[in-house]
Design an enzyme around this catalytic site. Sequence first.
Site: not given
Ligand code: FAD
Length: 285
Positions: A17, A48, A51, A107
């Site tokens: 990455e 990546t 934000a 997200r």
């Molecule tokens: P989600 O899967 O949507 O989850 C977010 C939160 O919402 C969790 O607490 C989940 O339990 C909750 N949730 C999900 N669905 C529901 C529902 N239906 N009802 C209620 N709650 C729900 N960030 C960046 O800005 N740019 C990047 O390039 C980036 N790359 C990343 C790469 C990796 C491998 C990882 C692990 C993280 C990365 N992130 C990045 C960080 C990420 O954007 C954050 O961790 C963010 O807070 C959550 O993203 P997610 O896609 O896991 O969200």
Amino acid sequence: MFIRDILGGEQPSISFEFFPPKKESGLEELYSHAAELSKLPSNFFTVTYGAGGTTRGLTEKVVDHFQTELSKPSIPHLTCVGNSRDELKEIISGFKTKGIDNILALRGDPPKGSFDFEPHPDGFVNASGLVSLIKEVDDFSVGVAGYPEGHPETPNKLADMEHLKTKVDAGADFIITQLFFDNHDFLDFRDRCRLVGINVPILAGIMPALSFKGVQRMCGLCGAKIPAKLLEKLMNANEEDIPKIGIEWAIQQSNNLIANGVEGLHLYTLNKSRATTDILEGLIL
Ligand code: FAD
């Protein structure tokens, strides 16, 4: 090339990455480290997404460079931050026309200084909506994020697993995990995924501690813990000895995961080639 077609083999996949530089002037240095790393055995790179979509143009540019100049299948990360569904649709279609077949759907985080994620009024509240949209727009292989220690916003770890299952059921082909330093967390997470019926490959996110301040900052941001054994080593070392300790830890962690049948190792390169090269040299594949 779809990443889903190269996962699930006998050997774990290896991926690297990178993050785009803040300015175009930083591209040359990034490309030189990536060119070094492209000589090592790896299956794909990911890039990546800043934000609020701040680095979107550069994310696409870097992915394009990796695919055309280094012949390395590369995945842009894409977040829901700051874009409506229609804007996201346009971005996703644009990826396809640029020869991009894979997306890591996220997200995104709340803006700096805020604890609450603010969805675009016409956008998505979580990543599962984005996964569904991507599958609607065209045929992509989609990855999503997983959290061995639980996502920091969800105190209920069972609910977190249900949310992950919803994301995968929406059409994700693989999971890349947040960084972690204790393999028990990953192995237990993998078991819990299988128990709730999440059966896609889970690639383990590995980041070497290269400076004490850096690792503290990263863990502060993503909520990962530093196990006492590693913390003790880092606290008692001179700053110049930290990278050696961090790399050794990452090698031991990776080899233990390989022995436990991990499906993929995803190395957070921090845009440097030396540490990642050292880790790969230490792997027993
Ligand atoms: P989600 O899967 O949507 O989850 C977010 C939160 O919402 C969790 O607490 C989940 O339990 C909750 N949730 C999900 N669905 C529901 C529902 N239906 N009802 C209620 N709650 C729900 N960030 C960046 O800005 N740019 C990047 O390039 C980036 N790359 C990343 C790469 C990796 C491998 C990882 C692990 C993280 C990365 N992130 C990045 C960080 C990420 O954007 C954050 O961790 C963010 O807070 C959550 O993203 P997610 O896609 O896991 O969200």
